[in-house]
Design a protein around this motif. Structure first.
Motif, PDB file in Angstrom:
ATOM      1  N   PRO A  55       7.191  45.023 -17.350  1.00  0.00           N
ATOM      2  CA  PRO A  55       6.077  45.577 -18.147  1.00  0.00           C
ATOM      3  C   PRO A  55       6.168  47.077 -18.399  1.00  0.00           C
ATOM      4  O   PRO A  55       5.525  47.586 -19.323  1.00  0.00           O
ATOM      5  CB  PRO A  55       4.844  45.231 -17.293  1.00  0.00           C
ATOM      6  CG  PRO A  55       5.252  44.031 -16.512  1.00  0.00           C
ATOM      7  CD  PRO A  55       6.691  44.265 -16.184  1.00  0.00           C
ATOM      8  N   SER A  56       6.940  47.792 -17.602  1.00  0.00           N
ATOM      9  CA  SER A  56       7.030  49.250 -17.764  1.00  0.00           C
ATOM     10  C   SER A  56       8.240  49.677 -18.588  1.00  0.00           C
ATOM     11  O   SER A  56       8.475  50.875 -18.760  1.00  0.00           O
ATOM     12  CB  SER A  56       7.105  49.928 -16.390  1.00  0.00           C
ATOM     13  OG  SER A  56       8.330  49.607 -15.737  1.00  0.00           O
ATOM     14  N   GLU A  81      11.063  50.025 -21.787  1.00  0.00           N
ATOM     15  CA  GLU A  81      11.344  50.146 -23.206  1.00  0.00           C
ATOM     16  C   GLU A  81      12.843  49.942 -23.376  1.00  0.00           C
ATOM     17  O   GLU A  81      13.627  50.395 -22.541  1.00  0.00           O
ATOM     18  CB  GLU A  81      10.967  51.525 -23.723  1.00  0.00           C
ATOM     19  CG  GLU A  81      11.371  51.764 -25.183  1.00  0.00           C
ATOM     20  CD  GLU A  81      11.302  53.229 -25.575  1.00  0.00           C
ATOM     21  OE1 GLU A  81      10.462  53.563 -26.425  1.00  0.00           O
ATOM     22  OE2 GLU A  81      12.091  54.028 -25.018  1.00  0.00           O
ATOM     23  N   GLU A 108       8.944  48.535 -26.938  1.00  0.00           N
ATOM     24  CA  GLU A 108       8.366  48.455 -25.607  1.00  0.00           C
ATOM     25  C   GLU A 108       8.078  47.001 -25.232  1.00  0.00           C
ATOM     26  O   GLU A 108       7.934  46.132 -26.093  1.00  0.00           O
ATOM     27  CB  GLU A 108       7.082  49.283 -25.531  1.00  0.00           C
ATOM     28  CG  GLU A 108       7.316  50.759 -25.709  1.00  0.00           C
ATOM     29  CD  GLU A 108       6.038  51.576 -25.576  1.00  0.00           C
ATOM     30  OE1 GLU A 108       5.024  51.029 -25.067  1.00  0.00           O
ATOM     31  OE2 GLU A 108       6.042  52.753 -25.961  1.00  0.00           O
ATOM     32  N   TYR A 109       7.982  46.771 -23.939  1.00  0.00           N
ATOM     33  CA  TYR A 109       7.797  45.409 -23.429  1.00  0.00           C
ATOM     34  C   TYR A 109       6.536  44.757 -23.988  1.00  0.00           C
ATOM     35  O   TYR A 109       6.529  43.539 -24.255  1.00  0.00           O
ATOM     36  CB  TYR A 109       7.735  45.426 -21.902  1.00  0.00           C
ATOM     37  CG  TYR A 109       7.464  44.062 -21.295  1.00  0.00           C
ATOM     38  CD1 TYR A 109       8.483  43.131 -21.133  1.00  0.00           C
ATOM     39  CD2 TYR A 109       6.172  43.709 -20.896  1.00  0.00           C
ATOM     40  CE1 TYR A 109       8.244  41.879 -20.598  1.00  0.00           C
ATOM     41  CE2 TYR A 109       5.920  42.462 -20.348  1.00  0.00           C
ATOM     42  CZ  TYR A 109       6.950  41.546 -20.200  1.00  0.00           C
ATOM     43  OH  TYR A 109       6.690  40.308 -19.665  1.00  0.00           O
ATOM     44  N   ALA A 110       5.462  45.527 -24.176  1.00  0.00           N
ATOM     45  CA  ALA A 110       4.196  44.946 -24.637  1.00  0.00           C
ATOM     46  C   ALA A 110       4.369  44.200 -25.947  1.00  0.00           C
ATOM     47  O   ALA A 110       3.802  43.115 -26.137  1.00  0.00           O
ATOM     48  CB  ALA A 110       3.141  46.036 -24.780  1.00  0.00           C
ATOM     49  N   GLU A 111       5.173  44.754 -26.870  1.00  0.00           N
ATOM     50  CA  GLU A 111       5.411  44.081 -28.143  1.00  0.00           C
ATOM     51  C   GLU A 111       6.252  42.828 -27.946  1.00  0.00           C
ATOM     52  O   GLU A 111       6.013  41.789 -28.583  1.00  0.00           O
ATOM     53  CB  GLU A 111       6.095  45.022 -29.124  1.00  0.00           C
ATOM     54  CG  GLU A 111       6.239  44.448 -30.535  1.00  0.00           C
ATOM     55  CD  GLU A 111       4.899  44.121 -31.163  1.00  0.00           C
ATOM     56  OE1 GLU A 111       4.718  42.959 -31.587  1.00  0.00           O
ATOM     57  OE2 GLU A 111       4.030  45.006 -31.218  1.00  0.00           O
ATOM     58  N   LYS A 151       6.270  40.987 -25.297  1.00  0.00           N
ATOM     59  CA  LYS A 151       5.415  39.991 -24.634  1.00  0.00           C
ATOM     60  C   LYS A 151       4.482  39.326 -25.629  1.00  0.00           C
ATOM     61  O   LYS A 151       4.264  38.101 -25.560  1.00  0.00           O
ATOM     62  CB  LYS A 151       4.598  40.665 -23.534  1.00  0.00           C
ATOM     63  CG  LYS A 151       3.817  39.692 -22.650  1.00  0.00           C
ATOM     64  CD  LYS A 151       4.741  38.794 -21.853  1.00  0.00           C
ATOM     65  CE  LYS A 151       4.023  38.077 -20.709  1.00  0.00           C
ATOM     66  NZ  LYS A 151       2.898  37.242 -21.124  1.00  0.00           N
ATOM     67  N   ARG A 152       3.926  40.084 -26.575  1.00  0.00           N
ATOM     68  CA  ARG A 152       3.053  39.485 -27.587  1.00  0.00           C
ATOM     69  C   ARG A 152       3.815  38.471 -28.424  1.00  0.00           C
ATOM     70  O   ARG A 152       3.322  37.370 -28.703  1.00  0.00           O
ATOM     71  CB  ARG A 152       2.462  40.578 -28.482  1.00  0.00           C
ATOM     72  CG  ARG A 152       1.330  41.360 -27.841  1.00  0.00           C
ATOM     73  CD  ARG A 152       0.592  42.218 -28.861  1.00  0.00           C
ATOM     74  NE  ARG A 152       1.407  43.348 -29.312  1.00  0.00           N
ATOM     75  CZ  ARG A 152       1.406  44.531 -28.728  1.00  0.00           C
ATOM     76  NH1 ARG A 152       0.634  44.752 -27.666  1.00  0.00           N
ATOM     77  NH2 ARG A 152       2.149  45.520 -29.193  1.00  0.00           N
TER      78      ARG A 152
END
Length: 291
Positions: free
Chosen positions: A180-181, A183, A273-276, A278-279
């Protein structure tokens, strides 16, 4: 140039490895990303789908190998063992001479619709960089390894995503709890040219690869195109720093007495980044959008 799909594919390769599952292929990632974007914005999605289809259908080789790149390939060992970058900066890379090295780059503007479109890139020298993003410390390098040898992107990106995450000797292997942290940045290298001298390059445009002999020993290293600008260096400071990274221990004011062989190159980079990731990945799992 590198694309969002290339970055997603690197995250997918690493996440699948850490989760002990089979990763999606690059073609599957490209197809599902187009569908994902279309589900958010149909107009943008249609354009993305067309681009992804062109990328996945083309399997052409690099049309031309410049003499500089050919000399790089000829001068290195046939060994395929990875080499890591040599700096703690999130975008700084230096390496010893070998087929695999780290790098970073700048993006170029796409051709207009009226111009003849170039053949989509399916093979290229490439580098994968992992950064940790911290509210306190910002971007911190977590791994960076790549190669100056052209790679098929399907195989090369997945391989170097894992090599840079797990085999960069300066760091411990990346773990699942770190995902999660993270890129990821993917860089495709282009336009290798022999420089006339150590100053024959442009700040912010060119990466450098140098080689030289000092006291009978051969040295070599590289910096990515954006390093000098990020560090606020002049061209001379960049070259001297690059020589230090290679292992040169001579006096700073004597650097011009060293016979440097300089290859300049450019790079096409994309980051994510990981957030994108994951979505998109959650959408894939929810909708079963996998071939």
């Amino acid at each position: 140039m590198a694309t969002v799909e290339h970055c997603l594919y690197c995250f997918e390769a690493l996440a699948a490895h850490l989760e002990s599952r089979k990763p999606m292929t690059l073609a599957e990632v490209q197809k599902s990303w187009a569908e994902y974007v279309h589900s958010v914005d149909p107009e943008v999605g249609d354009k993305t789908a067309d681009a992804s289809e062109a990328d996945s259908s083309s399997r052409g080789k690099l049309a031309k190998r410049l003499p500089a790149l050919q000399r790089i390939a000829a001068s290195v060992s046939s060994s395929s063992s990875p080499l890591s970058s040599g700096s703690a900066s999130a975008s700084t890379s230096s390496v010893s001479l070998g087929p695999e090295t780290p790098a970073t780059s700048i993006s170029s503007a796409s051709a207009s619709e009226e111009e003849e479109q170039p053949e989509p890139i399916t093979e290229s020298p490439l580098f994968v960089t992992w950064n940790t993003i911290s509210p306190r410390h910002g971007h911190m390098l977590r791994g960076c390894i790549g190669t100056f040898e052209p790679q098929d992107l399907d195989e090369g990106l997945s391989s170097y995503a894992l090599i840079s995450a797990l085999q960069d000797m300066r760091f411990s292997p990346i773990t699942a709890r770190e995902l999660p942290s993270l890129e990821v940045a993917v860089t495709l290298l282009t336009d290798f040219e022999d420089a006339d001298d150590a100053m024959d390059w442009e700040l912010g445009k060119h990466g450098l690869r140098i080689s030289f002999y000092y006291h009978g020993k051969r040295y070599g290293s590289t910096y990515l195109p954006d390093v000098a600008v990020e560090q606020g260096w002049t061209k001379e400071e960049t070259v001297v720093s690059l020589m230090r990274k290679a292992g040169w221990v001579g006096k700073k004011d004597k650097w011009t007495e060293v016979d440097l062989k300089v290859v300049r190159y450019q790079g096409k980079k994309e980051s994510l980044e990981y957030a994108e990731y994951k979505r998109w990945r959650d959408w894939v799992d929810k909708n079963g959008k996998r071939s």
